[in-house]
Write a protein that holds these residues in place. Structure first.
Motif, short mmCIF file in Angstrom:
data_model
loop_
_atom_site.label_atom_id
_atom_site.label_comp_id
_atom_site.label_asym_id
_atom_site.label_seq_id
_atom_site.Cartn_x
_atom_site.Cartn_y
_atom_site.Cartn_z
N ILE A 182 0.83 -1.20 0.00
CA ILE A 182 0.00 0.00 0.00
C ILE A 182 0.87 1.25 0.00
O ILE A 182 0.53 2.27 -0.64
CB ILE A 182 -0.94 0.00 1.23
N SER A 183 2.00 1.19 0.72
CA SER A 183 2.90 2.34 0.75
C SER A 183 3.44 2.64 -0.64
O SER A 183 3.51 3.80 -1.06
CB SER A 183 4.05 2.07 1.72
N VAL A 184 3.83 1.57 -1.36
CA VAL A 184 4.33 1.78 -2.73
C VAL A 184 3.23 2.34 -3.62
O VAL A 184 3.46 3.27 -4.41
CB VAL A 184 4.85 0.44 -3.30
N LEU A 185 2.00 1.80 -3.47
CA LEU A 185 0.88 2.31 -4.26
C LEU A 185 0.59 3.76 -3.92
O LEU A 185 0.31 4.59 -4.81
CB LEU A 185 -0.37 1.45 -4.01
N SER A 186 0.66 4.10 -2.63
CA SER A 186 0.39 5.48 -2.21
C SER A 186 1.43 6.44 -2.76
O SER A 186 1.10 7.55 -3.21
CB SER A 186 0.35 5.55 -0.68
N ALA A 191 2.71 10.63 -6.66
CA ALA A 191 3.46 11.17 -7.80
C ALA A 191 2.53 11.47 -8.98
O ALA A 191 2.66 12.50 -9.64
CB ALA A 191 4.55 10.18 -8.22
N ILE A 192 1.57 10.56 -9.21
CA ILE A 192 0.61 10.78 -10.31
C ILE A 192 -0.23 12.01 -10.02
O ILE A 192 -0.51 12.82 -10.92
CB ILE A 192 -0.28 9.54 -10.48
N LEU A 197 2.01 11.67 -14.90
CA LEU A 197 1.01 10.75 -15.44
C LEU A 197 1.60 9.53 -16.12
O LEU A 197 0.87 8.58 -16.43
CB LEU A 197 0.11 11.50 -16.43
N SER A 198 2.90 9.52 -16.35
CA SER A 198 3.53 8.36 -16.99
C SER A 198 3.75 7.21 -16.02
O SER A 198 4.01 6.08 -16.44
CB SER A 198 4.87 8.77 -17.61
N LYS A 199 3.66 7.47 -14.72
CA LYS A 199 3.86 6.42 -13.73
C LYS A 199 2.67 5.47 -13.70
O LYS A 199 1.55 5.87 -13.97
CB LYS A 199 4.11 7.01 -12.34
N ARG A 200 2.95 4.21 -13.32
CA ARG A 200 1.89 3.21 -13.22
C ARG A 200 2.03 2.45 -11.90
O ARG A 200 3.14 2.30 -11.36
CB ARG A 200 1.97 2.21 -14.38
N LEU A 201 0.91 2.00 -11.39
CA LEU A 201 0.92 1.23 -10.15
C LEU A 201 1.54 -0.14 -10.39
O LEU A 201 1.29 -0.77 -11.42
CB LEU A 201 -0.51 1.04 -9.63
N ILE A 210 -5.63 -6.63 -4.96
CA ILE A 210 -4.90 -5.37 -5.12
C ILE A 210 -4.33 -5.26 -6.53
O ILE A 210 -4.35 -4.18 -7.14
CB ILE A 210 -3.80 -5.26 -4.05
N ASP A 211 -3.82 -6.38 -7.06
CA ASP A 211 -3.25 -6.35 -8.41
C ASP A 211 -4.33 -6.10 -9.46
O ASP A 211 -4.11 -5.38 -10.43
CB ASP A 211 -2.53 -7.67 -8.70
N VAL A 212 -5.50 -6.73 -9.27
CA VAL A 212 -6.61 -6.48 -10.21
C VAL A 212 -7.02 -5.02 -10.18
O VAL A 212 -7.22 -4.38 -11.23
CB VAL A 212 -7.82 -7.39 -9.86
#
Length: 451
Positions: A182-186, A191-192, A197-201, A210-212
């Motif tokens: 969750i920390s990485v996703l946050s 950043a997004i 906007l080029s970053k992706r989860l 979570i992956d879905v």
């Protein structure tokens, strides 16, 4: 970014809840199992007591009271704390035989604590019955049974504690891993949110919930990035394409303002108004494209016969094409060509394509329009025998304001094919630009209406 409290995390709370539910269920199962073990041990004690009682009763039936006394005297001595106790009284209440004198014992099975009648450290299971006219009490110590019950109880307690400890450890590991994800996703979302906007989860190979969710968010981000890029490009294109006509209009109005001749002033103002009209048409086309892409026109959808719409537009443009020196032909085949769509937008689609064909082909060119049905598709085709479009540029002509180099001297805003593609997308139709050898062939594939 500041992370939330460990105990407030969803993973930790869910893990604790499930551990508590499991421990409660496990304790309940242990209590039931413990009671079953106690019942089994009590049954064994009853059987042992009854077995000793039957032995003395059999000796009495075989040899009378002397036989019963001999049996009691032979069984009486035993290891201290594990011995069997006996009390045999005559009808007068006098002790005949036995290694202890018990009184006040109820008939049948009963339990005697060690200090009820004498100072011993052992509990006994008793059975009282009659042998002839005499009264017999037999007791067996159940210290071994108590010890076994304590061992079972301790094993249940230790296994419960181990399960709880392992569960808490698993909850801590699960919570840590989930919090790290969750920390990485946050961080990525942060950043997004700040424009990257080029970053992706990140998406792992496990493809859990979570992956879905991350995959769906990435799809939305890709579309958002594309939309923002298109918006930036449109802004640049608008500034580039409208800079020249606006500047030219400004110069015309300035010349008209400084012109001493009224006739020249009127001519300059008229020309400037024409330029402003073209600019207004450009903005009107952009607004129509935006309205179509927002899918707000779906409310106007109805059953439309594409052949009827195309035939009406061709009949309208036939006279215009002849006056301008073009040959326009309409082809149709008897078939069900009904689709679900907006009739006004479909007319505008075909009108734009015919206008483009006449604008970008030399006089005398031939333009053919047809509507046919192939299996589960209805195909609208507009083709000409003009110069066509280079294959390497066929995908870019749908971009707003994009114009071929050879077409920059002709009238138009470069929005015709963009509008056509937006209308096709709204109708879930596919539009293709193919080489006609010579010329251009525009093929639009629609889905038939399902009644």
């Amino acid at each position: 970014m500041r992370e939330g409290s460990f105990f407030k995390s969803t993973a930790a709370r869910l893990a604790v809840i499930y551990i508590c539910l499991f421990v409660v269920s496990y304790l309940g199962a242990n209590v039931i199992a413990y009671q079953m073990v106690l019942a089994y041990l009590d049954g064994r004690l009853n059987s042992n007591v009854m077995e000793r009682y039957r032995e003395i009763e059999t000796a009495y039936q075989t040899r009378g009271m002397p036989g019963a006394v001999d049996m009691i005297n032979s069984h009486g001595p035993a290891i201290r704390g594990q011995e069997t106790i006996y009390t045999l009284r005559n009808p007068a209440g006098s002790l005949i035989a036995g290694n202890t004198s018990l009184g006040g014992v109820p008939d049948g099975y009963s339990v005697m604590s060690p200090r009820d009648q004498f100072d011993k450290d052992t509990n006994y299971k008793l059975f009282r019955g009659e042998i002839g006219d005499s009264d017999l009490i037999v007791g067996i110590s159940y210290s071994d049974t108590d010890q076994l019950a304590r061992i079972v109880l301790m094993s249940f307690g230790w296994t419960t504690a181990i399960v709880f400890a392992v569960g808490l450890g698993g909850a801590a590991v699960l919570s840590y891993r989930t919090r790290r994800r969750i920390s990485v996703l946050s961080q990525t979302a942060h950043a997004i949110g700040h424009g990257e906007l080029s970053k992706r989860l990140p998406v792992s190979a496990r493809m859990d919930e979570i992956d879905v969710l991350s995959t769906q968010v990435n799809v939305a981000l890709t579309r958002l990035e594309t939309s923002v890029s298109a918006l930036k490009q449109v802004t640049i294109d608008i500034a580039h394409d409208l800079k020249t006509p606006i500047g030219r209009t400004f110069l015309m109005l300035d010349d008209a303002l400084q012109s001493p001749d009224l006739e020249q002033m009127q001519s300059a103002v008229s020309t400037a108004l024409g330029e402003l009209g073209e600019i207004a048409k450009t903005f009107d086309a952009l607004l129509r494209i935006a309205q179509i892409e927002s899918r707000s026109r779906l409310a106007h959808f109805a059953a439309v016969d594409l052949s009827v719409v195309a035939k009406d537009i061709c009949e309208t443009y036939e006279a215009i094409a002849q006056d301008d020196g073009y040959q326009l032909y309409w082809h149709e085949e008897p078939a069900d060509t009904k689709i679900e769509g907006d009739p006004d937008l479909l007319r505008q689609l075909l009108a734009n394509l015919l206008s483009n064909a006449m604008r970008h082909t030399p006089k005398g060119s031939r333009i053919d329009v047809s509507v046919i049905r192939q299996r589960e598709s209805i195909i609208l085709t507009v083709q000409d025998n003009g110069p066509g479009i280079p294959e390497q540029e066929s995908s870019r002509v749908f971009d707003r304001f994009y114009r071929l180099e050879k077409s920059r001297t002709t009238a138009g805003s470069g929005l015709g094919l963009s509008l056509a593609k937006a209308i096709c997308d709204l109708h879930d139709a596919e539009i293709q630009l193919l080489e006609n050898h010579p010329g251009l062939k525009v093929i639009m594939t629609f889905k038939p209406r399902v009644d």
